[in-house]
Scaffold this active site. Sequence first.
Site, mmCIF file in Angstrom:
data_model
loop_
_atom_site.group_PDB
_atom_site.id
_atom_site.type_symbol
_atom_site.label_atom_id
_atom_site.label_comp_id
_atom_site.label_asym_id
_atom_site.label_seq_id
_atom_site.Cartn_x
_atom_site.Cartn_y
_atom_site.Cartn_z
ATOM 1 C CD GLU A 89 -2.985 -1.116 2.217
ATOM 2 O OE1 GLU A 89 -4.183 -0.958 1.977
ATOM 3 O OE2 GLU A 89 -2.538 -1.339 3.341
ATOM 4 C CB CYS A 102 2.844 7.608 2.991
ATOM 5 S SG CYS A 102 3.277 6.460 4.290
ATOM 6 C CB CYS A 109 6.274 -4.630 8.858
ATOM 7 S SG CYS A 109 7.574 -3.878 9.876
ATOM 8 C CB CYS A 113 5.226 -1.895 16.367
ATOM 9 S SG CYS A 113 6.949 -1.589 15.906
ATOM 10 C CB CYS A 116 1.944 -1.144 13.767
ATOM 11 S SG CYS A 116 2.109 -0.884 11.987
ATOM 12 C CB CYS A 332 0.788 6.396 10.807
ATOM 13 S SG CYS A 332 1.912 7.522 10.071
HETATM 14 N N1 SAH Z 1 9.049 0.783 10.413
HETATM 15 C C1 SAH Z 1 9.223 2.204 10.299
HETATM 16 C C2 SAH Z 1 8.350 2.887 9.273
HETATM 17 C C3 SAH Z 1 6.874 2.544 9.220
HETATM 18 S S1 SAH Z 1 5.749 3.108 10.432
HETATM 19 C C4 SAH Z 1 9.042 2.845 11.666
HETATM 20 O O1 SAH Z 1 8.663 2.166 12.593
HETATM 21 O O2 SAH Z 1 9.328 4.027 11.789
HETATM 22 C C5 SAH Z 1 5.545 4.814 10.327
HETATM 23 C C6 SAH Z 1 5.074 5.420 11.649
HETATM 24 O O3 SAH Z 1 3.705 5.092 11.969
HETATM 25 C C7 SAH Z 1 5.871 4.919 12.818
HETATM 26 O O4 SAH Z 1 6.208 5.959 13.672
HETATM 27 C C8 SAH Z 1 4.892 3.977 13.482
HETATM 28 O O5 SAH Z 1 5.229 3.736 14.789
HETATM 29 C C9 SAH Z 1 3.597 4.730 13.306
HETATM 30 N N2 SAH Z 1 2.380 3.933 13.547
HETATM 31 C C10 SAH Z 1 2.237 2.603 13.458
HETATM 32 N N3 SAH Z 1 0.966 2.233 13.748
HETATM 33 C C11 SAH Z 1 0.290 3.363 14.036
HETATM 34 C C12 SAH Z 1 -1.057 3.645 14.381
HETATM 35 N N4 SAH Z 1 -1.970 2.688 14.469
HETATM 36 N N5 SAH Z 1 -1.396 4.926 14.592
HETATM 37 C C13 SAH Z 1 -0.489 5.920 14.452
HETATM 38 N N6 SAH Z 1 0.785 5.725 14.091
HETATM 39 C C14 SAH Z 1 1.183 4.453 13.903
#
Ligand code: SAH
Length: 344
Positions: A89, A102, A109, A113, A116, A332
């Site tokens: 995406e 983006c 991934c 986390c 996410c 995000c």
């Molecule tokens: N793996 C990389 C890039 C992808 S995530 C990283 O972790 O930076 C991009 C951003 O979105 C990161 O800061 C991540 O923590 C955040 N993110 C992930 N899930 C989210 C959510 N449900 N709401 C808001 N931000 C989120």
Amino acid sequence: MKTPLTGLFPDEIAATLDVKPYQGAQLFRWIHQKRIVDFDAMSDLSKALRARLAAAFTASQLTLDTIRESEATGTRKALLRLPDGDAVECVLIRDRDRITLCLSSQAGCPLRCAFCATGAAGYRRNLDAGEIVEQALWLLRDEDLSGRTPNIVYMGMGEPFYNYDAVLKSIRLIMHPQGLHIGARKITVSTAGDIKGIERFAEEDWQVRLSVSLHAANNELRSRLVPLNKRYPVERLRAALQRYQKRCGRQVTLEWVLLDGVNDSACDADELAAFARGLDVAVNLIPWNPVPELPFAPSPPARCQAFQAVLRERGITATIRKEKGQDIEAACGQLRGNGGACAT
Ligand code: SAH
């Protein structure tokens, strides 16, 4: 399968096709600057070359699966199918006159986390440089930029530093004067804290921005939220950022997703302030974008503001990000690689 040309520099295109350097440059401009994928429309190439290209090469290996557009904000999310059937995406975000793209660096991934959606859906593979840059080309295909230069953020699916070489090449392709020609300062790579990647990134001779997804500044909480923290704990991450800034002098953005009752107290803000002390950072506070199957809730606006106020009192620049795209699950952490249908 046809050979893709999208991940190649002009000289590499010329070498691949065994044509003159200027012809490699012509093709590169058609693909990246004019964003044309149909070889037949590349009018300054000879008919013979166009026929050869059409038979064995491609300027677009990604095909559209689904597109969703938010009526409220104009944000557009595309699910693009990769040649082997996986999908990624990417999102085009509008903020007044500004356009931000983006991009995903991996299909899925591996980091998992806790908050996410992408991690929850699992990992499939690294993308190559062509597959990354094509997301930008695809999103801009029907876009009238009229002089505006888009921003690029590597904040889609995946951990960019786990796919370092391809991400780097894609950045160089995006910056190329005969291509999209986007300046380094308009490009941001976001990492969950891969120290090896940060160290390599410090050596790059450019002004591309680095963003680090911190979310917690103590090891107990951060390891729960970002499992990568078990490998690279907070102290080591902080030391790596110090070395980074000593080496290249560039400011770093710290991202902090605000999760209700988890990492949004005054005490959490204090820990973040202590982490930031002595570093040149700006903090980006992100109210959590809901992912229905995950056990979190976004912090209420008043708490986000209180958190921001603590940081500001400590002299730290902190902004609260306005999310655009929640209505189409394009914000995000909401990219799960299925175009937006619910996983459950
Ligand atoms: N793996 C990389 C890039 C992808 S995530 C990283 O972790 O930076 C991009 C951003 O979105 C990161 O800061 C991540 O923590 C955040 N993110 C992930 N899930 C989210 C959510 N449900 N709401 C808001 N931000 C989120």
